[in-house]
Design an enzyme around this catalytic site. Structure first.
Site, PDB file in Angstrom:
ATOM      1  N   GLU A   1       0.861  -8.518   2.140  1.00  0.00           N
ATOM      2  CA  GLU A   1       0.766  -7.755   3.377  1.00  0.00           C
ATOM      3  C   GLU A   1       1.104  -8.626   4.565  1.00  0.00           C
ATOM      4  O   GLU A   1       0.717  -9.795   4.619  1.00  0.00           O
ATOM      5  CB  GLU A   1      -0.641  -7.170   3.538  1.00  0.00           C
ATOM      6  CG  GLU A   1      -0.910  -6.036   2.573  1.00  0.00           C
ATOM      7  CD  GLU A   1      -2.232  -5.338   2.806  1.00  0.00           C
ATOM      8  OE1 GLU A   1      -3.024  -5.848   3.613  1.00  0.00           O
ATOM      9  OE2 GLU A   1      -2.461  -4.301   2.160  1.00  0.00           O
TER      10      GLU A   1
ATOM     11  N   SER B   1       0.839  -1.189   0.000  1.00  0.00           N
ATOM     12  CA  SER B   1       0.000   0.000   0.000  1.00  0.00           C
ATOM     13  C   SER B   1       0.883   1.251   0.000  1.00  0.00           C
ATOM     14  O   SER B   1       1.816   1.354   0.798  1.00  0.00           O
ATOM     15  CB  SER B   1      -0.884  -0.040   1.233  1.00  0.00           C
ATOM     16  OG  SER B   1      -1.687   1.088   1.234  1.00  0.00           O
ATOM     17  N   GLY B   2       0.582   2.151  -0.871  1.00  0.00           N
ATOM     18  CA  GLY B   2       1.350   3.395  -0.924  1.00  0.00           C
ATOM     19  C   GLY B   2       2.590   3.298  -1.790  1.00  0.00           C
ATOM     20  O   GLY B   2       3.371   4.236  -1.866  1.00  0.00           O
TER      21      GLY B   2
ATOM     22  N   SER C   1      -5.310   5.592  -0.480  1.00  0.00           N
ATOM     23  CA  SER C   1      -5.135   4.146  -0.618  1.00  0.00           C
ATOM     24  C   SER C   1      -6.384   3.532  -1.229  1.00  0.00           C
ATOM     25  O   SER C   1      -7.504   3.798  -0.798  1.00  0.00           O
ATOM     26  CB  SER C   1      -4.875   3.570   0.761  1.00  0.00           C
ATOM     27  OG  SER C   1      -4.718   2.194   0.675  1.00  0.00           O
ATOM     28  N   SER C   2      -6.160   2.708  -2.236  1.00  0.00           N
ATOM     29  CA  SER C   2      -7.325   2.037  -2.837  1.00  0.00           C
ATOM     30  C   SER C   2      -7.728   0.907  -1.898  1.00  0.00           C
ATOM     31  O   SER C   2      -6.893   0.074  -1.556  1.00  0.00           O
ATOM     32  CB  SER C   2      -6.960   1.452  -4.189  1.00  0.00           C
ATOM     33  OG  SER C   2      -6.036   2.270  -4.830  1.00  0.00           O
TER      34      SER C   2
ATOM     35  N   ASN D   1      -0.941   5.493   3.202  1.00  0.00           N
ATOM     36  CA  ASN D   1      -1.172   6.161   1.917  1.00  0.00           C
ATOM     37  C   ASN D   1      -2.405   7.037   2.051  1.00  0.00           C
ATOM     38  O   ASN D   1      -3.450   6.584   2.488  1.00  0.00           O
ATOM     39  CB  ASN D   1      -1.382   5.072   0.854  1.00  0.00           C
ATOM     40  CG  ASN D   1      -1.598   5.653  -0.524  1.00  0.00           C
ATOM     41  OD1 ASN D   1      -1.686   6.868  -0.695  1.00  0.00           O
ATOM     42  ND2 ASN D   1      -1.678   4.792  -1.520  1.00  0.00           N
TER      43      ASN D   1
ATOM     44  N   THR E   1      -1.513   2.450  -7.830  1.00  0.00           N
ATOM     45  CA  THR E   1      -2.634   3.129  -8.471  1.00  0.00           C
ATOM     46  C   THR E   1      -2.126   4.213  -9.404  1.00  0.00           C
ATOM     47  O   THR E   1      -2.609   4.353 -10.532  1.00  0.00           O
ATOM     48  CB  THR E   1      -3.561   3.709  -7.402  1.00  0.00           C
ATOM     49  OG1 THR E   1      -3.878   2.653  -6.512  1.00  0.00           O
ATOM     50  CG2 THR E   1      -4.803   4.262  -8.005  1.00  0.00           C
TER      51      THR E   1
ATOM     52  N   GLY F   1      -0.578  -5.466  -2.748  1.00  0.00           N
ATOM     53  CA  GLY F   1       0.563  -6.377  -2.680  1.00  0.00           C
ATOM     54  C   GLY F   1       0.524  -7.202  -1.419  1.00  0.00           C
ATOM     55  O   GLY F   1      -0.410  -7.103  -0.609  1.00  0.00           O
TER      56      GLY F   1
HETATM   57  N1  LIG Z   1       5.060   7.966 -10.068  1.00  0.00           N
HETATM   58  C1  LIG Z   1       4.759   8.726  -9.033  1.00  0.00           C
HETATM   59  N2  LIG Z   1       5.118  10.008  -9.052  1.00  0.00           N
HETATM   60  C2  LIG Z   1       4.834  10.804  -8.013  1.00  0.00           C
HETATM   61  N3  LIG Z   1       4.212  10.407  -6.919  1.00  0.00           N
HETATM   62  C3  LIG Z   1       3.825   9.133  -6.828  1.00  0.00           C
HETATM   63  C4  LIG Z   1       4.077   8.236  -7.891  1.00  0.00           C
HETATM   64  N4  LIG Z   1       3.610   7.047  -7.537  1.00  0.00           N
HETATM   65  C5  LIG Z   1       3.065   7.197  -6.306  1.00  0.00           C
HETATM   66  N5  LIG Z   1       3.197   8.465  -5.878  1.00  0.00           N
HETATM   67  C6  LIG Z   1       2.774   9.028  -4.590  1.00  0.00           C
HETATM   68  O1  LIG Z   1       2.502   7.967  -3.748  1.00  0.00           O
HETATM   69  C7  LIG Z   1       1.177   8.013  -3.272  1.00  0.00           C
HETATM   70  C8  LIG Z   1       0.623   6.625  -3.171  1.00  0.00           C
HETATM   71  O2  LIG Z   1       0.470   6.071  -4.432  1.00  0.00           O
HETATM   72  P1  LIG Z   1      -0.682   5.058  -4.789  1.00  0.00           P
HETATM   73  O3  LIG Z   1      -0.579   4.758  -6.193  1.00  0.00           O
HETATM   74  O4  LIG Z   1      -1.982   5.521  -4.281  1.00  0.00           O
HETATM   75  O5  LIG Z   1      -0.234   3.801  -3.958  1.00  0.00           O
HETATM   76  P2  LIG Z   1      -0.907   2.384  -3.925  1.00  0.00           P
HETATM   77  O6  LIG Z   1      -1.976   2.368  -4.935  1.00  0.00           O
HETATM   78  O7  LIG Z   1       0.202   1.464  -4.227  1.00  0.00           O
HETATM   79  O8  LIG Z   1      -1.408   2.235  -2.572  1.00  0.00           O
HETATM   80  C9  LIG Z   1       0.437   8.829  -4.261  1.00  0.00           C
HETATM   81  O9  LIG Z   1      -0.617   9.489  -3.649  1.00  0.00           O
HETATM   82  C10 LIG Z   1       1.488   9.784  -4.740  1.00  0.00           C
HETATM   83  O10 LIG Z   1       1.572  10.886  -3.866  1.00  0.00           O
HETATM   84 MG   LIG Z   2      -3.836   2.052  -4.711  1.00  0.00          MG
END
Ligand SMILES: Nc1ncnc2c1ncn2[C@@H]1O[C@H](COP(=O)(O)OP(=O)(O)O)[C@@H](O)[C@H]1O
Ligand SMILES: [Mg+2]
Length: 1609
Positions: free
Chosen positions: A446, A158-159, A218-219, A215, A163, A444
C-alpha cells in the site's frame, strides 16, 4: 548485447511510452541514427530513442495464456497481454506458475461452480485455461503426491479480489477434500469440516470486513487459513490465523466508508424482541456509525446478511448463548460510543453528560454486565502507578472520549480474537494431519498520500512475502535451467534483505519505535529524530528523509518509494489494555465478557489492588507482535511449497471492462510480477520450444528446413548463422539472452522484406501482364462488335427482300387456290343433286317391295300359328286326361301304401296272426263243408247207386211189378223221404256253410276294424312318445339351469370362504410386513422418494382389488366350463385357484369327466360341491406342499447353482430369466408369504455382477436377463388384491407399485398409467395375472435395482475405456503449422487422430457385438449408445472450450474428419441399434463447424446462432469465438461487433439461464418404460425351453412344456 537500433527496421511495430496510457503502439517510420521516428495513433509522429521503443509481440488476438510464452517479455508486453485477455473476460493469466487474476467486477458465473471444478480436477497446470482452480488443484495434488505442505499466497491491493480468490480456493479445496477415498463425493451429513471452513468466511467477514473507498467488502485483517488433510486427502481439520485487525475503524469512519458490517447487520436484522433485549436503536442513532452517511450497500440486505451471519455462527458451532453474548457486546460497543462527556467540577475532570449520554451509559453498563458507576469511573479517571502506590487522577472531557474509544476498540478486538479462537476450536486443527494447504489472504502493498503505521506493517509483510516470492521465482527459474541442462551461472538473485533489515532488524524502525513507546511522554518528532539519527536507518540506502516534513520518513520499497507519517505511530503501536478497563470488565457479571478479559498472567495484577507491586501494564507493542506473527508465518511458509496468485484491480472505479494501464502497471510492480520478469530477464528471458522457434525463424536458413536435421540442430544452426553467442540450447527450448530475440526478429523481418520485394516484383509483372492482356482482349472485342454490326445490317436487308418475295408467292398461291375451290364446289353441288334424285327413286321402289313382303309374311305366319295352336290344345287335353287318370291311380296306390306304416309291422303281424287264426277256423269250417260236400257227393253217389238199383229194381219191378210194386213203392217213398231228408240236411248244411262264411266275413271285418284301432293306438302311442320326449328335454333343460345356479351359489360360498382365509392371511401378512419393514428400512429410504407415486398406484389398485381374492377370477371364465360338465369345471376351477402349477399337474380335461357326470351331486344338491371342492383343494394343497417341501430344497439348490453359470439363450430369449420365472411359478413362490427363494436368487445375481463388474459381456447377459425377468413379472404377476390394499403398509404399497413404475416413474409421466393398464388389463390373452405376495413384489423391486445398477456400470466401463482415447481425439497442434513440412506433420497428426477415433469406434463396435450377442433389448442398446455419444460430445466439447490451443482452425478440421468417421460408422450400424447417437454429438459438431467455417469476420450473429450453431448457447459461442485462432491461414475470429453483441446477450440472459459454457454429462437413466416394455414381446417367452445341463437331474420337466396360461383361460 547488440545496440538497440540494430533491432529496428522500417515498419517494426514497437511500444512507446505515453503519459496517459503508459504504453502505446506505434510503427517505425524512419531510422534516424540513434533515434527512431515513430507514428502512433495513425498519424502522430514522435521521435524517441531506440532503447525506449521495445518491440511488440506478434499480434495474438486474445493474448497468450502464459506470459512466459511471449517472445518479448517486457512491461508493455505483459500489460498488453493482460489487457487483451481481460477484455475477453479471460481474467486469469499465468506467468510461469504464478497466476495473475484481474478482478472482473462482474459476476462471471460460468467460470465457477462444481462443473468447472470437475474439469480442473486432476488436470495439469497449464493444460486447461488458466484458473484459480488449477492452482488449487496443483497445490492439492502436489500435497498428496509429495506429502508436503502447500501454501497459496494471494496478494494484491485492496479490492483486487484476494478475498474472493481465497474463497474460491477454499471452495475448491473443500470440494476436493470432500471426496472420499473411493472417489465419490461425500454426501453432506451434518456439519462437515469443509462446510465449517467455508462458513467461517462469512462469519469473519461480518466482523472483520467493512466498506472502504476501494472495496465494498474490504477485509480489515489479514488471514491465513490452514486446511489439514488426512493421508487420504480428506479434510480433517483447519486452523485460521488473523493478522492486524484495523481497530481504529470501530470508533471512527470516514464519510463514504462504513464501520464493520456486523454493526449494520445487528441494527437492521435483529428482531424487535432481540432489539429490545439488546436495547438497540436504529443505526443512524449511533455515533460510531453516523460519522458516515453510508448505511447500506448496494445489492446487500443487512437483515439478510444478519441471518447469514447467525447461520454461519451456528454452522461453525458457536452455541446460542455465546451468540447472544456476542451480539450484546456488539450492542454495548454501539451504545458506548454514544456516551458523551462534559467538563466536570474542575478543568481537569469530566462527567458524563446528563440525558441520552447518561442513559447510554446505563445501557452499556447493563449490556456489559457491569456497574454503571464503575463504568463511568473507568471512563473518566486514570490510575497511575508510582513507587508510592497508585494515584487516581481525573481525565478531562477529551481524554475521557479517547478513553471511551480505546475501551470500544479493545472490546471489539478481543471479541474478534475470541471469535477466531472459537472458530478454530470448533473446526479443530488436525495436528496429526498428513499435510496441509495454507491460503494466505493478506493486504497487498500500500502506498497512499498519507501512510500511517498500518501501511508500514502491511508493507513490511509484503516485503517479507516478496522475498519469499523472489526466492521462489529464482528457484523456479533455476529449476527450469537445470531441467533444460543449461548453464545458469548467468542469473543473479535480486534481494530485498536490506529493506527487511531496515524495518525489522535489530535497531531497525520497529525496534526504535518500541523503544520510544516505553517513554510515555515521547512525541512523534522525537521518534522521527531518533529514526534519522540512530540505528541502521541513517546508513541505509533505502531510508531517506523527505525535505518538507520533520515527522515523516521515506522507504524505498521493492515496489517504489513510500513516505510514512509518524504522527500516530506511537499511539498505534501500543497494544495493551488499560488497567481500569481490565478491572472493570473482569468484574462483569457476564461470563462471556469476563472470559474475554481474563488474562492468567495479569491475574496477579487484579489481586494486587489490595497492595503491593501492581504491575501497571505489560508492555506489548503492535509492531513487535506483528513482527513475531510474521516470523512465525514465514517460518511456516518456508516449510511449504508456495503457489502464488497475484490479484489485480483493473481500475479504481470498480467497474467491469475498464482496464487502466497505469494502475495495473503499478500493481504489477507492487505484486512483484515485473520483479519476476526482471529475474527472468537477468537470465534468458526469451525461451522458445524448438519447434516454435524453427517455425518462426526458418526463413533465416531456408535450406536447413529440407535437411534431415532435428529441430534442435536446426535451431542451433539458425542461431550460429545469425552470429549469436551467449544463447543456450536446452533440452526442449532455445534460451536467448535479452535482446537476442529482437535481433533475430529483425533479421527475419529483413529477410521477409527482401522476399516481399521479390514477390512484389513478380506480382507487379503479373499485374502488368494481366492489364495488357485485358486491353488486347478489349480491342479484339470491339473489332468484333463493329464487324458484327455491319454484317448484321447487310443480313437484315437481304432478309427483307426475301420476305417480300415470299409474301407475293403466298398471295398468288392463295388466289389461284380460292378460284379453283369455288369451281370445284359448284360441280360438286350439281353432282350431288342429280345423285340425290336417282337415289330417292330407287329408295321409293325398295320401300314398296319391302311392304309387300311384310304383309305376306304376316299372313303366312298367322295361318301356320293357328293350325299349330289347335293341334297343341288337343294334344294337351289328351295328355291331361291321361295323366289325371294315371295320377289318380298313383294317388290311390300311394294312399294305400301310406296306410301301411313300416312301424306298424309288429301290430300288423299280430293282427295277421289273428287273421291266420281266423283263416285256420275258416279252413276247418271249409273242411267241414268239404266233408259235408264229400258226404253229399257220397250221398249223391249212393243216390245214383240207388237210382241205378232203382232202375234195376224198376227193371225187376217190371218183373216184380205186381208184388213188389207196393213194397217198392213204399220203399221208394221211404227212400224218397230219406232223400228229401238228405236234401233237407244238405240244405241245412249249405245254410250252415253260408252262415259260417258270413261269420268268417264278419269276423274278418271285425279283425279289420281291430287292425284299424290298433293303428290308431300306435299313432297315439307315437304322439305320446314325442310328448314324453318333449317333456324329457324340457326337464333336462330345467335341470341344467338349476345346475348352473347351484354352481354359481357354490362359487359364492367358496369365495366367502376364501375371503375369510384371505383376511386371516392379511393379518398374518401385516405381521410379516411389519417385520419386513424393519428389513427394508434401507430400501424404504429410496422408496420414500417414490411414496407419492406409490400411493397413487395403491389407490389405483384399490378398485380392482376389492372383494375376496377369488374375485380376481372372472365368473364368466367358469360358466362355459360348468356347462361342459361339473367335474371338469371343478377340476379346472380348482386348478386355477391353486395356481397354474396345480393346473399343470392335474390334467384339465377328460380323466374324471365321465364318472363325475354320473354321480356329480351338483345336479341334485347345490350345497354339496362346496364342501367337496374345499376338501379336495385342501388335500391337493397338502399333497403339493408336502411334495414341494421335499423336492423344493434340492431343486432350488440346483437352480441357484445353474444360475451362476451362463445359461445362454433359447431363440433369442435369455434362458436364465425364463427358468427363474417358470420355477417360481411352478413352486408358487409368488404367492408365498415368506420365501427365501427370491433373496437367494438376488444374492446369486448380485454376487455374479459384483464379481464381473468390468466385463461388459457378462453385465449385458445379466441386463437382458433382469429386464426379461422384470417383463415376465410385470406381465404375469400383480400385487395381491383384496380390500386391504387400501390400508397396506407403506413398504408393501411401494412394492405393489409397478416396478417399472418406480424405475421410470420420474422420467415418463405416462408410465404409471401404462403400468396399471398392463398389470390389470393388458396381460397376455386376457389371462389374469398371478396374485403376488410381498416377497415377489420385493423381488421385482430388487430386479429393478439391478437394471438400474447394471446399465450405469456398463456405461461407465465403456467411458473408462474411451476416456484416454478421447484425449487424443482433439489434437494439441503444437508447431504443426510449419510451412516446410506442414503437410507431412498435418498428415501424421491426422493419422494419429483418426487412429484414436478408430479405436473409439472399435470399442463401440465390440460393445455392440457384445450387446447383440446378449440380446439386450434394443431401446436399452440405443440408450446406452446415446449416452456414450453424449459423453463423447460433452467430453470433447468441454476440452475444446477449456483448451485454447484446441480451438484452432486445423484442429477443427481434424475433429471434423474424425466425426465423419463416426458418422459413417453410425450410418453403417443403423438406427436400430445406435438410434439418435449422431444427434447426441451436435455440440461438438457445431463447434467444429464454427471452427472451420471461413470468413468469420463477415458472419452476423443471427447467421451464427440460427444457421451455423443453433444449439450452442451465447456463452459457448462467445467462449469459442474468443478462443479461436487460426494456425493455418491466420484468419480472424468473428467481428468485434458480433462479440460485443454476444456479450450484451450474455448479460441479458444471465439473470435467467445457466451461466456455464461447459456441458454436463448426464448420468441419469435415459430410457423410458414404454420403450422397453413395448419392445419386449411375449414371443417365445412362454414356450417350452430345453432343460439346461445343470438342471438335468431334477424334476424340471415342466420347463419343456409350453406355459399355457392364456389358453387355460
Ligand atoms: N473473481 C471475481 N469474480 C467476480 N467479482 C470479483 C472477483 N474477485 C473480486 N470481485 C469483486 O471485487 C470485489 C472486491 O474483492 P475482494 O476479494 O473483497 O477484494 P480484496 O479482498 O482484495 O480487498 C468483490 O466484492 C467482488 O465484487
Ligand atoms: Mg479482502
Amino acid at each position: 548485447m547488440a545496440p538497440d537500433s540494430d533491432v529496428h527496421t522500417l515498419g517494426t511495430r514497437v511500444w512507446v511510452k505515453d503519459e496517459v496510457e503508459s504504453w502505446k503502439k506505434g510503427d517505425v517510420l524512419k531510422l534516424d541514427g540513434e533515434n527512431l521516428v515513430i507514428t502512433i495513433d495513425g498519424g502522430k509522429q514522435i521521435i524517441c530513442k531506440a532503447e525506449d521503443a521495445p518491440i511488440q509481440n506478434p499480434d495474438t488476438r486474445g493474448g497468450v495464456e502464459d506470459m512466459t510464452r511471449l517472445p518479448y517479455l517486457h512491461e508493455p508486453g505483459v500489460l498488453w497481454n493482460l489487457r487483451s485477455r481481460y477484455l475477453f473476460d479471460d481474467i486469469y493469466t499465468y506467468t510461469g506458475t504464478i497466476l495473475i487474476a484481474v478482478n472482473p467486477f462482474a459476476n462471471l458465473q460460468h467460470l465457477y461452480g462444481p462443473h468447472m471444478m470437475d474439469q480442473y480436477r486432476g488436470a495439469d497446470l497449464g493444460e486447461l485455461s488458466p484458473h484459480v482452480y488449477a492452482i488449487a488443484d496443483s497445490a492439492y495434488r502436489q500435497m498428496r503426491k509429495e506429502k508436503k505442505g502447500q501454501s497459496i499466497l494471494v496478494s494484491g491491493e485492496s479490492g483486487a479480489g484476494k478475498t474472493e480468490t481465497s474463497k474460491l480456493l477454499m471452495k475448491y479445496l473443500a470440494y476436493m477434500g470432500g471426496y472420499s477415498e473411493s472417489g465419490d463425493q461425500k454426501k453432506g451429513s451434518g456439519r462437515s469440516v469443509e462446510e465449517q471452513v467455508l462458513e467461517s468466511n462469512p462469519l469473519l467477514e461480518a466482523f472483520g470486513n467493512a466498506k472502504t473507498v476501494r472495496n465494498d467488502n474490504s477485509s480489515r485483517f489479514g488471514k491465513y487459513v490452514e486446511i489439514n488433510f488426512s493421508s487420504k486427502g480428506v479434510i480433517s481439520g483447519a486452523a485460521i490465523r488473523t493478522y492486524l485487525l484495523e481497530r481504529s475503524r470501530v470508533v471512527s469512519v470516514n464519510n463514504p466508508e462504513r464501520n464493520y458490517h456486523i454493526f449494520y447487520q445487528v441494527c437492521d436484522g435483529a428482531s424487535s424482541e432481540e432489539k429490545s433485549r439488546w436495547q438497540l436503536s436504529a443505526a443512524k442513532e449511533y455515533h460510531y456509525l453516523n460519522q458516515s452517511t453510508c448505511f447500506t450497500l448496494p445489492g446487500v440486505d443487512n437483515a439478510k446478511e444478519f441471518r447469514a451471519t447467525v447461520y454461519a455462527m451456528s454452522a461453525v458451532g458457536i452455541p446460542g448463548q455465546d451468540q447472544e453474548a456476542v451480539f450484546r457486546v456488539v450492542s454495548a460497543i454501539l451504545s458506548l460510543g454514544n456516551i458523551a462527556f462534559g467538563p466536570g467540577q474542575d478543568e481537569e475532570s469530566s462527567v458524563v453528560l446528563p440525558g441520552p449520554p447518561s442513559e447510554y451509559a446505563r445501557i452499556t453498563a447493563e449490556l456489559l454486565g457491569v456497574d454503571k458507576g464503575g463504568l463511568v469511573k473507568a471512563l473518566t479517571t486514570r490510575t497511575r502507578q508510582t513507587p508510592d502506590g497508585p494515584i487516581v487522577s481525573p481525565l478531562d472531557a477529551k481524554a475521557a472520549l479517547e478513553n471511551r474509544d480505546s475501551l470500544a476498540k479493545i472490546l471489539y478486538s478481543k471479541m474478534f480474537d475470541w471469535l477466531v479462537a472459537r472458530i478454530n476450536n470448533a473446526i479443530g486443527e488436525d495436528k496429526k494431519c498428513a499435510a496441509s494447504i495454507g491460503v494466505l489472504d493478506i493486504y497487498g502493498f500500500e502506498s497512499f498520500a498519507v501512510n500511517d503505521f498500518e501501511q508500514l506493517c502491511i508493507n513490511l509483510a509484503n516485503e517479507k512475502l516478496q522475498q519469499h516470492f523472489n526466492q521462489h521465482v529464482f528457484k523456479m527459474e533455476q529449476a527450469e535451467y537445470e531441467r533444460e541442462k543449461i548453464d545458469w551461472s548467468y542469473i543473479k538473485f535480486v534481494d530485498n534483505q536490506d529493506v527487511l533489515d531496515l524495518l525489522e532488524g535489530k535497531m531497525g524502525i520497529l525496534d526504535l519505535l518500541d523503544e520510544q513507546c516505553r517513554f510515555p511522554t515521547s512525541t512523534p518528532s522525537d521518534l522521527a529524530n531518533k529514526l534519522f539519527t540512530s540505528g541502521i536507518c541513517k546508513d541505509s540506502k533505502r531510508f531517506s528523509k523527505p525535505k518538507r516534513s520533520v515527522t515523516a520518513f521515506s522507504i524505498d520499497h521493492y515496489a517504489g518509494d513510500v513516505t510514512y507519517e509518524t504522527t500516530n505511530f506511537l499511539d498505534k503501536n501500543k497494544d495493551f489494555v488499560v488497567a481500569e478497563h481490565q478491572n472493570l470488565l473482569t468484574s462483569s457479571s457476564l461470563p462471556f465478557v469476563k472470559a474475554l478479559f481474563y488474562d492468567p498472567e495479569n491475574d496477579a495484577g487484579v489481586d494486587a489492588k489490595s497492595g503491593k507491586g501492581l504491575k501497571a501494564f505489560k508492555f506489548n507493542s503492535v509492531g513487535s507482535q506483528f513482527k513475531k506473527q510474521l516470523a512465525e508465518l514465514m517460518a511456516q511458509l518456508h516449510t511449504m511449497e508456495p503457489h502464488y496468485i497475484r490479484c489485480i484491480k483493473p481500475n479504481t472505479l470498480n467497474q467491469p471492462g475498464n482496464f487502466e494501464n497505469k494502475n495495473v502497471l503499478h500493481q504489477l510492480r507492487c505484486g512483484g510480477v515485473l520483479e519476476a520478469v526482471r529475474i527472468s530477464c537477468a537470465g534468458f528471458p526469451s525461451k522458445r520450444p524448438f519447434a516454435d522457434f524453427v517455425d518462426h525463424f526458418w526463413t533465416l536458413a531456408p535450406t536447413l528446413i529440407h535437411s534431415d536435421l532435428d529441430d534442435r540442430e536446426i535451431s542451433r544452426k539458425i542461431l550460429d548463422k545469425a552470429g549469436f553467442t551467449g544463447y543456450q540450447v536446452g533440452e526442449t527450448k532455445v534460451f536467448l539472452r535479452a535482446g537476442q530475440m529482437a535481433l533475430l526478429d529483425k533479421q527475419r523481418t529483413d529477410n521477409l522484406n527482401a522476399a516481399a520485394t521479390i514477390m512484389q516484383k513478380y506480382a507487379r509483372g503479373f499485374l502488368a501482364r494481366r492489364c495488357f492482356a485485358a486491353a488486347r482482349r478489349s480491342v479484339l472485342l470491339l473489332q468484333a462488335a463493329v464487324r458484327g454490326f455491319f454484317v448484321r445490317m447487310e443480313f437484315k436487308r437481304a432478309r427483307e427482300l426475301r420476305g417480300a418475295l415470299t409474301i407475293q408467292r403466298y398471295w398468288r398461291g392463295y388466289k389461284a387456290r380460292s378460284d379453283y375451290k369455288k369451281a370445284y364446289r359448284l360441280v360438286l353441288q350439281i353432282q350431288s343433286m342429280w345423285r340425290g334424285r336417282t337415289a330417292r327413286h330407287r329408295f321409293e321402289h325398295m320401300r314398296r317391295l319391302h311392304a309387300v313382303v311384310v304383309i305376306q309374311t304376316a299372313f303366312r305366319v298367322w295361318k301356320a300359328r293357328r293350325r299349330f295352336q289347335r293341334q297343341r290344345e288337343a294334344a294337351i287335353l289328351m295328355q291331361c286326361m291321361f295323366r289325371s287318370k294315371d295320377a289318380k291311380r298313383e294317388l290311390r296306390r300311394l294312399r294305400a301304401e301310406a296306410r301301411e306304416g313300416t312301424k306298424l309291422l309288429e301290430d300288423k303281424k299280430a293282427l295277421e296272426a289273428k287273421v291266420v287264426e281266423l283263416l285256420g277256423t275258416l279252413e276247418t269250417v271249409q273242411n267241414q263243408r268239404n266233408e259235408l260236400r264229400q258226404q253229399l257227393k257220397d250221398e249223391k253217389v249212393s243216390n245214383q247207386d240207388l237210382d241205378r238199383r232203382l232202375k234195376e229194381l224198376e227193371a225187376s219191378n217190371a218183373l216184380l211189378l205186381a208184388e213188389a210194386a207196393k213194397a217198392s213203392v213204399e220203399e221208394l217213398v221211404a227212400e224218397r223221404t230219406s232223400r228229401e231228408q238228405f236234401e233237407k240236411e244238405s240244405a241245412d248244411l249249405t245254410v250252415q256253410l253260408r252262415d259260417l262264411t258270413e261269420r268268417a266275413g264278419k269276423e274278418k271285418a271285425e279283425s279289420d276294424r281291430k287292425l284299424d284301432s290298433a293303428k290308431d293306438y300306435i299313432a297315439r302311442m307315437q304322439n305320446e312318445r314325442s310328448d314324453i320326449d318333449k317333456r324329457f328335454h324340457a326337464m333336462k333343460d330345467d335341470l341344467l339351469t338349476r345346475l348352473q345356479n347351484a354352481c354359481s351359489q357354490r362359487d359364492e360360498a367358496r369365495a366367502q370362504v376364501l375371503e375369510l382365509q384371505a383376511e386371516m392371511e392379511k393379518v398374518k401378512e401385516q405381521l410379516t410386513v411389519k417385520e419386513r419393514q424393519l428389513m427394508v428400512a434401507s430400501a424404504s429410504a429410496a422408496a420414500a422418494a417414490l411414496t407419492p407415486a406409490a400411493a397413487a398406484a395403491a389407490s389405483h389398485a384399490a378398485p380392482v382389488a376389492n372383494g375376496s381374492p377369488a374375485a380376481g377370477l372372472d365368473p364368466s371364465l367358469l360358466t362355459p366350463l360348468v356347462q361342459k360338465g361339473a367335474g371338469y369345471a371343478r377340476a379346472l376351477s380348482e386348478g386355477i385357484m391353486l395356481g397354474f402349477g396345480g393346473a399343470a399337474a392335474t390334467p384339465p380335461a377328460g380323466i374324471r369327466t365321465g364318472e363325475d357326470i354320473g354321480r356329480s351331486p351338483a345336479l341334485g344338491a347345490p350345497g354339496g360341491p362346496e364342501t367337496e371342492a374345499e376338501r379336495k383343494m385342501r388335500e391337493l394343497q397338502a399333497k403339493q406342499a408336502q411334495m414341494l417341501q421335499d423336492k423344493r430344497k434340492a431343486e432350488e439348490e440346483r437352480l441357484l447353482a445353474a444360475l451362476s453359470g451362463n445359461l445362454g439363450f433359447h431363440r433369442g430369449r435369455p434362458l436364465a430369466a425364463i427358468i427363474i420365472f417358470r420355477c417360481c411359478l411352478q413352486w408358487r413362490a409368488f404367492q408365498a408369504d415368506r420365501t427365501s427363494l427370491f433373496d437367494r436368487i438376488i444374492g446369486v445375481i448380485g454376487s455374479q455382477i459384483e464379481k464381473q463388474q468390468d466385463d461388459n459381456a457378462f453385465l449385458s447377459y445379466w441386463l437382458t436377463n433382469t429386464v426379461t425377468l422384470l417383463h415376465l413379472l410385470q406381465k404375469n404377476i400383480k400385487p395381491a388384491s383384496g380390500s386391504q390394499s387400501g390400508k397396506r403398509p407403506v413398504g408393501a404399497a411401494t412394492a405393489a407399485r409397478g416396478v417399472f413404475g418406480t424405475l421410470f416413474g420420474t422420467r415418463s409421466p405416462n408410465a404409471p398409467a401404462h403400468n396399471e393398464a398392463s398389470i390389470h388389463g393388458g396381460a397376455a390373452g386376457g389371462f389374469k395375472p398371478v396374485e403376488a405376495k410381498y416377497p415377489a413384489l420385493l423381488f421385482k423391486q430388487q430386479l429393478d435395482a439391478f437394471v438400474q445398477k447394471i446399465f450405469p456400470m456398463m456405461r461407465d466401463n465403456v467411458k473408462k475405456q474411451i476416456t484416454p482415447m478421447l484425449a487424443n481425439c482433439i489434437m494439441t497442434p503444437k508447431g504443426t503449422t510449419r510451412a516446410r513440412s506442414g503437410s507431412a506433420d498435418q498428415q501424421s497428426a491426422q493419422i494419429a487422430i483418426s487412429k484414436s477415433w478408430g479405436e473409439i469406434l472399435g470399442v463401440m463396435e465390440s460393445l455392440l457385438g457384445i450387446l447383440r450377442e446378449a440380446n439386450v433389448p434394443k431401446p436399452l442398446v440405443q440408450a446406452l449408445f446415446k449416452q456414450l455419444f453424449s459423453f463423447v460430445n460433452v467430453n470433447l466439447f468441454n476440452q475444446l472450450l477449456l483448451r485454447r490451443e484446441c480451438c484452432s482452425f486445423s484442429n477443427g478440421e481434424h475433429v471434423r474428419t474424425g466425426l465423419a468417421q463416426v458418422e459413417q460408422w453410425i450410418q453403417a450400424t443403423g438406427a436400430e441399434y445406435v438410434g439418435e447417437s449422431w444427434e447426441e454429438l451436435r455440440f461438438i459438431r457445431q463447434a467444429v463447424q464454427f471452427l472451420v467455417i471461413g470468413n468469420k469476420q463477415k458472419r452476423t450473429l443471427d447467421e451464427i446462432t440460427s444457421d451455423l450453431c443453433p444449439v450452442l448457447s451465447v456463452q459457448q459461442l462467445y467462449r469459442i469465438s474468443t478462443m479461436y485462432w487460426d494456425d493455418r491461414y491466420n484468419t480472424e475470429t468473428v467481428s468485434s461487433e458480433v462479440l460485443s453483441r454476444m456479450k450484451q446477450q450474455m448479460t441479458d440472459v444471465n439473470s435467467t439461464g445457466s451461466h456455464s459454457f461447459l456441458l454436463d454429462d448426464d448420468a441419469t437413466l435415459p430410457f423410458a418404460a414404454s420403450d422397453v416394455l413395448s419392445t419386449l414381446d411375449d414371443k417365445d417367452l412362454n414356450m417350452g425351453v430345453p432343460i439346461p445341463e445343470a438342471l438335468r437331474e431334477g424334476d424340471y420337466a415342466f420347463l419343456e412344456k409350453e406355459l399355457k396360461i392364456s389358453q387355460a383361460a
